[in-house]
Motif scaffolding. Structure first.
Motif, mmCIF file in Angstrom:
data_model
loop_
_atom_site.group_PDB
_atom_site.id
_atom_site.type_symbol
_atom_site.label_atom_id
_atom_site.label_comp_id
_atom_site.label_asym_id
_atom_site.label_seq_id
_atom_site.Cartn_x
_atom_site.Cartn_y
_atom_site.Cartn_z
ATOM 1 N N TRP A 1 0.853 -1.189 0.000
ATOM 2 C CA TRP A 1 0.000 0.000 0.000
ATOM 3 C C TRP A 1 0.883 1.230 0.000
ATOM 4 C CZ3 TRP A 1 -0.850 4.116 3.405
ATOM 5 C CH2 TRP A 1 -2.092 4.779 3.295
ATOM 6 N N MET A 2 0.744 2.074 -0.999
ATOM 7 C CA MET A 2 1.605 3.242 -1.126
ATOM 8 C C MET A 2 0.964 4.487 -0.538
ATOM 9 S SD MET A 2 3.152 2.797 -4.937
ATOM 10 C CE MET A 2 4.409 4.050 -4.606
ATOM 11 N N GLY A 3 -0.332 4.617 -0.730
ATOM 12 C CA GLY A 3 -0.998 5.801 -0.228
ATOM 13 C C GLY A 3 -2.398 5.901 -0.778
ATOM 14 N N ALA A 4 -3.102 6.919 -0.320
ATOM 15 C CA ALA A 4 -4.489 7.096 -0.725
ATOM 16 C C ALA A 4 -4.873 8.561 -0.644
ATOM 17 C CB ALA A 4 -5.401 6.268 0.172
ATOM 18 N N ILE A 5 -5.936 8.884 -1.352
ATOM 19 C CA ILE A 5 -6.532 10.206 -1.263
ATOM 20 C C ILE A 5 -8.006 10.027 -0.979
ATOM 21 C CG2 ILE A 5 -6.880 10.387 -3.781
ATOM 22 C CD1 ILE A 5 -6.202 13.432 -3.414
ATOM 23 N N ALA A 6 -8.502 10.833 -0.057
ATOM 24 C CA ALA A 6 -9.903 10.748 0.341
ATOM 25 C C ALA A 6 -10.743 11.731 -0.475
ATOM 26 C CB ALA A 6 -10.024 11.049 1.825
ATOM 27 N N TYR A 7 -12.055 11.609 -0.325
ATOM 28 C CA TYR A 7 -12.963 12.508 -1.042
ATOM 29 C C TYR A 7 -12.699 13.966 -0.670
ATOM 30 C CZ TYR A 7 -15.583 13.331 3.251
ATOM 31 O OH TYR A 7 -15.938 13.706 4.516
ATOM 32 N N SER A 8 -12.214 14.177 0.545
ATOM 33 C CA SER A 8 -11.940 15.529 1.020
ATOM 34 C C SER A 8 -10.680 16.128 0.403
ATOM 35 C CB SER A 8 -11.759 15.498 2.542
ATOM 36 O OG SER A 8 -10.663 14.662 2.876
ATOM 37 N N GLY A 9 -9.887 15.271 -0.220
ATOM 38 C CA GLY A 9 -8.599 15.716 -0.737
ATOM 39 C C GLY A 9 -7.452 15.420 0.205
ATOM 40 N N ASN A 10 -7.767 14.979 1.416
ATOM 41 C CA ASN A 10 -6.709 14.590 2.348
ATOM 42 C C ASN A 10 -5.958 13.378 1.784
ATOM 43 O OD1 ASN A 10 -7.434 16.579 4.125
ATOM 44 N ND2 ASN A 10 -8.638 15.235 5.438
ATOM 45 N N THR A 11 -4.663 13.390 1.986
ATOM 46 C CA THR A 11 -3.846 12.285 1.490
ATOM 47 C C THR A 11 -3.181 11.551 2.642
ATOM 48 O OG1 THR A 11 -1.966 13.764 1.139
ATOM 49 C CG2 THR A 11 -3.433 13.379 -0.733
ATOM 50 N N TYR A 12 -2.907 10.297 2.399
ATOM 51 C CA TYR A 12 -2.310 9.407 3.382
ATOM 52 C C TYR A 12 -1.239 8.612 2.648
ATOM 53 C CZ TYR A 12 -6.834 10.551 5.388
ATOM 54 O OH TYR A 12 -7.935 11.234 5.847
ATOM 55 N N THR A 13 -0.058 8.532 3.215
ATOM 56 C CA THR A 13 1.022 7.825 2.530
ATOM 57 C C THR A 13 1.699 6.838 3.457
ATOM 58 O OG1 THR A 13 2.533 9.662 3.019
ATOM 59 C CG2 THR A 13 1.503 9.627 0.847
ATOM 60 N N ASN A 14 2.237 5.794 2.859
ATOM 61 C CA ASN A 14 3.009 4.802 3.585
ATOM 62 C C ASN A 14 4.229 5.498 4.199
ATOM 63 O OD1 ASN A 14 4.856 2.669 4.250
ATOM 64 N ND2 ASN A 14 3.807 1.329 2.797
ATOM 65 N N PRO A 15 4.425 5.359 5.501
ATOM 66 C CA PRO A 15 5.563 6.064 6.126
ATOM 67 C C PRO A 15 6.906 5.749 5.468
ATOM 68 C CG PRO A 15 4.091 5.218 7.799
ATOM 69 C CD PRO A 15 3.603 4.675 6.489
ATOM 70 N N SER A 16 7.022 4.551 4.935
ATOM 71 C CA SER A 16 8.297 4.190 4.315
ATOM 72 C C SER A 16 8.527 4.926 3.001
ATOM 73 C CB SER A 16 8.346 2.676 4.070
ATOM 74 O OG SER A 16 7.419 2.294 3.075
ATOM 75 N N LEU A 17 7.475 5.496 2.449
ATOM 76 C CA LEU A 17 7.569 6.192 1.165
ATOM 77 C C LEU A 17 7.212 7.659 1.270
ATOM 78 C CD1 LEU A 17 5.705 3.536 -1.007
ATOM 79 C CD2 LEU A 17 8.181 3.892 -0.920
ATOM 80 N N LYS A 18 6.862 8.108 2.473
ATOM 81 C CA LYS A 18 6.246 9.415 2.633
ATOM 82 C C LYS A 18 7.061 10.546 2.039
ATOM 83 C CE LYS A 18 3.962 12.331 6.063
ATOM 84 N NZ LYS A 18 3.561 12.447 7.482
ATOM 85 N N SER A 19 8.360 10.504 2.212
ATOM 86 C CA SER A 19 9.178 11.618 1.757
ATOM 87 C C SER A 19 9.269 11.679 0.234
ATOM 88 C CB SER A 19 10.580 11.513 2.350
ATOM 89 O OG SER A 19 11.220 10.340 1.893
#
Length: 121
Positions: A49-67
């Motif tokens: 899992w690399m990351g996601a974007i919600a309907y609100s536009g908020n994003t979430y990323t895998n900590p190992s890839l965040k940077s």
């Protein structure tokens, strides 16, 4: 039934930015019911899992890839995108976009067919 389609270069040079776009066939990209994922599978390994974007536009990323990871969307084009900077050969994988009803990869109920990306000079 929603359809998702990944697109982008199949070959990226080391140190360059890997950019992929997922085009969504319906109008649910801004729906509060869904999260939109990027997932990858390197050769011989499991799904990451690399990351996601919600309907609100908020994003979430895998900590190992965040940077190195950025996810954005353009609801007018029904697209969301992945950018992974400073690509290395270890980023070679099949990349999938998916839709789910939570941030958990197991909630994904619609997937793109996947696109192979190779990082090589």
């Amino acid at each position: 039934q929603v359809q998702l389609q990944e697109s982008g270069p199949g070959l990226v040079k080391p140190s360059q930015t890997l950019s992929l776009t997922c085009t969504v066939s319906d109008d649910t990209l801004a729906s509060a019911a869904y999260y939109w994922f990027w997932v990858r599978q390197p050769p011989g390994k499991g799904l990451e899992w690399m990351g996601a974007i919600a309907y609100s536009g908020n994003t979430y990323t895998n900590p190992s890839l965040k940077s190195r990871t950025s996810i954005s969307r353009d609801t007018s084009k029904k697209q969301f995108t992945l950018e992974l900077t400073s690509a290395t050969p270890e980023d070679s994988a099949v990349y999938y976009c998916a839709r789910g009803n939570s941030l958990v990869i197991g909630s994904a109920e619609s997937w793109g067919q996947g696109t192979q990306v190779t990082v090589s000079s």
